[in-house]
Design an enzyme around this catalytic site. Structure first.
Site, PDB file in Angstrom:
ATOM      1  CE  LYS A 239      10.809 -24.350   1.318  1.00 15.29           C
ATOM      2  NZ  LYS A 239      10.493 -23.021   1.090  1.00 15.29           N
TER       3      LYS A 239
ATOM      4  CD  GLU B 177      15.145 -15.784   3.938  1.00 15.33           C
ATOM      5  OE1 GLU B 177      15.452 -16.722   2.983  1.00 15.33           O
ATOM      6  OE2 GLU B 177      14.724 -16.192   4.894  1.00 15.33           O
TER       7      GLU B 177
ATOM      8  CG  LEU C 292      15.193 -21.927   3.255  1.00 15.21           C
ATOM      9  CD1 LEU C 292      14.793 -22.741   4.430  1.00 15.21           C
ATOM     10  CD2 LEU C 292      14.002 -21.989   2.275  1.00 15.21           C
TER      11      LEU C 292
ATOM     12  CE1 TYR D  92       7.231 -23.739   3.992  1.00 13.85           C
ATOM     13  CE2 TYR D  92       7.303 -24.457   1.799  1.00 13.85           C
ATOM     14  CZ  TYR D  92       7.193 -23.308   2.875  1.00 13.85           C
ATOM     15  OH  TYR D  92       7.730 -22.350   2.544  1.00 13.85           O
TER      16      TYR D  92
HETATM   17  N1  PDD Z   1      10.294 -20.687  -0.934  1.00 14.42           N
HETATM   18  N2  PDD Z   1      13.983 -18.110   1.409  1.00 14.42           N
HETATM   19  C1  PDD Z   1      12.595 -18.395   1.629  1.00 14.42           C
HETATM   20  C2  PDD Z   1      12.125 -17.682   2.787  1.00 14.42           C
HETATM   21  C3  PDD Z   1      12.178 -19.265   0.809  1.00 14.42           C
HETATM   22  O1  PDD Z   1      10.562 -19.489   1.268  1.00 14.42           O
HETATM   23  C4  PDD Z   1      12.629 -19.627  -0.279  1.00 14.42           C
HETATM   24  C5  PDD Z   1      11.903 -20.640  -1.099  1.00 14.42           C
HETATM   25  C6  PDD Z   1      13.825 -19.408  -0.539  1.00 14.42           C
HETATM   26  C7  PDD Z   1      14.691 -20.023  -1.663  1.00 14.42           C
HETATM   27  O2  PDD Z   1      14.916 -21.355  -1.544  1.00 14.42           O
HETATM   28  P1  PDD Z   1      14.925 -22.425  -2.812  1.00 14.42           P
HETATM   29  O3  PDD Z   1      16.036 -21.947  -3.535  1.00 14.42           O
HETATM   30  O4  PDD Z   1      15.422 -23.656  -2.256  1.00 14.42           O
HETATM   31  O5  PDD Z   1      13.489 -22.523  -3.533  1.00 14.42           O
HETATM   32  C8  PDD Z   1      14.576 -18.790   0.393  1.00 14.42           C
HETATM   33  C9  PDD Z   1       9.411 -21.849  -1.769  1.00 14.42           C
HETATM   34  C10 PDD Z   1       9.851 -21.624  -3.140  1.00 14.42           C
HETATM   35  C11 PDD Z   1       8.154 -21.388  -1.080  1.00 14.42           C
HETATM   36  O6  PDD Z   1       7.917 -21.189  -0.094  1.00 14.42           O
HETATM   37  O7  PDD Z   1       7.132 -21.897  -2.039  1.00 14.42           O
END
Ligand code: PDD
Length: 290
Positions: free
Chosen positions: A151, A183, A207, A36
C-alpha cells in the site's frame, strides 16, 4: 484551501492539522516514498485495527522501512487521534515516509528519520441508494506497477485511472491485466457465476483487502460457496453478479460495466445476502449497544 483544525499526529506531536508541517525535502513529497493505511472507525471503535497495522508492517518491510513503533504504540496513537475528534465514525489515515533527505537522490539516504503522520476524516458510509441500486464501473488496462500488494503512497496510476472513471460518470474503475481480472482502482472485486462466488487470489498484482478477508470469512460462516482463483476477462464480463469491496465502500454491487448491464442490471440475490451478513456483522462487532 481551508484545512479543518482536527487534531492529528505528526512525529510525536498532537496538534490541529493546519499547524502540522513537513519538510519540502520529505521523500514522501518528492518521490511518493512511503506507505499508508486507512482504518474505518465506527462509534470510536477501529475496525480490524490489528489487521490494518499488520498490513502496514508488511508494506513497510516490503520497501525496507523500519517500523518506527510497536503495535501497542500504534494502537495508542490511533486511539488518541480518534478520541480527539468530535465525530464518532472516522476514517483514520496512517502514513510513514522515508522522511526528509538532502541532497535529492533516488537511493535511500544513509540517515533516515521517517515522517509519521496520522489524521482522521469523517467516515461516510455508502449512501443507501448505492446499496439498493448498485454502482457503475468502467474497465481499464492495469497500468500500475508490479507490486500492488504494497500500500504505497505513490499512487499516480490510481489517480489517473480514478479520474478516468469519474469523467466517464462511473463510481469505480476495474483493472484488467494479461486477459484477467485484477481489482478495482481502490477496491477488490468479487464475481458470482452459477451461484459460486469467485475472486482473484492474493498476489503481487493486487492489495489483499481487509474487507476482502471479511467477505471470505462471512461466506464461510454462512456456507456460501466461495473460491479464490484467477478469473478471465470473459468470465468477469459475463458474470451474474460483480461486487466491489473496500473499507469505505463496504460491499457494493456493480450493475453496469462499460455501459452494459451485469446480470439483470440490479444488485443480485447473493450480493443482497452477503451485504446483509456484512451489515449485521458490523453492527454486532462495532455497535453492540444498538
Ligand atoms: N483503498 N485495492 C486497492 C488498490 C485499494 O486501494 C483498496 C483500499 C482495496 C481494499 O482494501 P480494504 O478492504 O482493506 O479497504 C483494494 C483505500 C480505502 C484507499 O486507498 O483509500
Amino acid at each position: 484551501m481551508l484545512i479543518p483544525a482536527n487534531i492529528a499526529y505528526l512525529n510525536g506531536r498532537y496538534a490541529p492539522l493546519p499547524e502540522l508541517q513537513v519538510s519540502v525535502m520529505d521523500r514522501g513529497f518528492l518521490f511518493g516514498d512511503g506507505v499508508y493505511e486507512l482504518v474505518p472507525v465506527y462509534d470510536r471503535r477501529p475496525f480490524r485495527l490489528v489487521e490494518h497495522l499488520r498490513r502496514m508492517g508488511k508494506s513497510m518491510a516490503a520497501v525496507a522501512l523500519v517500523d518506527p513503533y510497536s503495535l501497542a504504540q500504534w494502537e495508542q496513537i490511533v486511539g488518541q487521534v480518534s478520541a480527539s475528534q468530535d465525530f464518532a465514525d472516522q476514517s483514520i489515515y496512517l502514513q510513514v515516509t522515508r522522511g526528509p533527505a538532502w541532497p535529492r537522490s533516488h537511493a535511500f539516504p544513509t540517515d533516515i528519520h521517517p515522517t509519521i503522520f496520522v489524521y482522521a476524516e469523517p467516515l461516510l458510509p455508502p449512501a443507501p441508494a448505492l446499496i439498493l441500486n448498485g454502482v457503475m464501473a468502467v474497465t481499464a488496462n492495469d497500468i500500475r506497477w508490479g507490486r500492488c500488494n504494497i500500500k504505497a503512497c505513490s499512487l499516480m496510476a490510481n489517480v489517473l485511472l480514478k479520474q478516468m472513471a469519474v469523467e466517464a460518470g462511473a463510481d469505480e474503475v476495474i483493472l484488467l491485466r494479461d486477459g484477467g481480472l485484477i481489482e478495482g482502482g481502490s477496491s477488490n472485486v468479487f464475481i458470482v457465476r452459477d451461484g459460486l462466488i469467485l475472486a482473484p487470489p492474493p498476489s503481487e498484482r493486487m492489495l489483499t483487502g481487509i474487507t476482502y478477508d471479511v467477505v471470505q470469512e462471512l461466506a464461510q460462516a454462512h456456507r456460501l460457496p466461495l473460491v479464490l482463483r484467477e478469473i478471465s476477462e470473459a468470465e468477469f464480463r459475463t458474470a451474474d453478479e460483480v461486487w466491489i469491496t473496500s473499507s469505505s465502500k463496504e460491499i457494493l454491487a456493480v450493475v453496469e460495466l462499460d455501459g452494459r448491464p451485469i446480470g439483470n442490471g440490479v444488485p443480485g440475490p447473493i450480493y443482497r445476502r452477503m451485504n446483509d451478513f456484512y451489515q449485521a456483522f458490523k453492527t454486532a462487532t462495532m455497535r453492540p449497544s444498538r
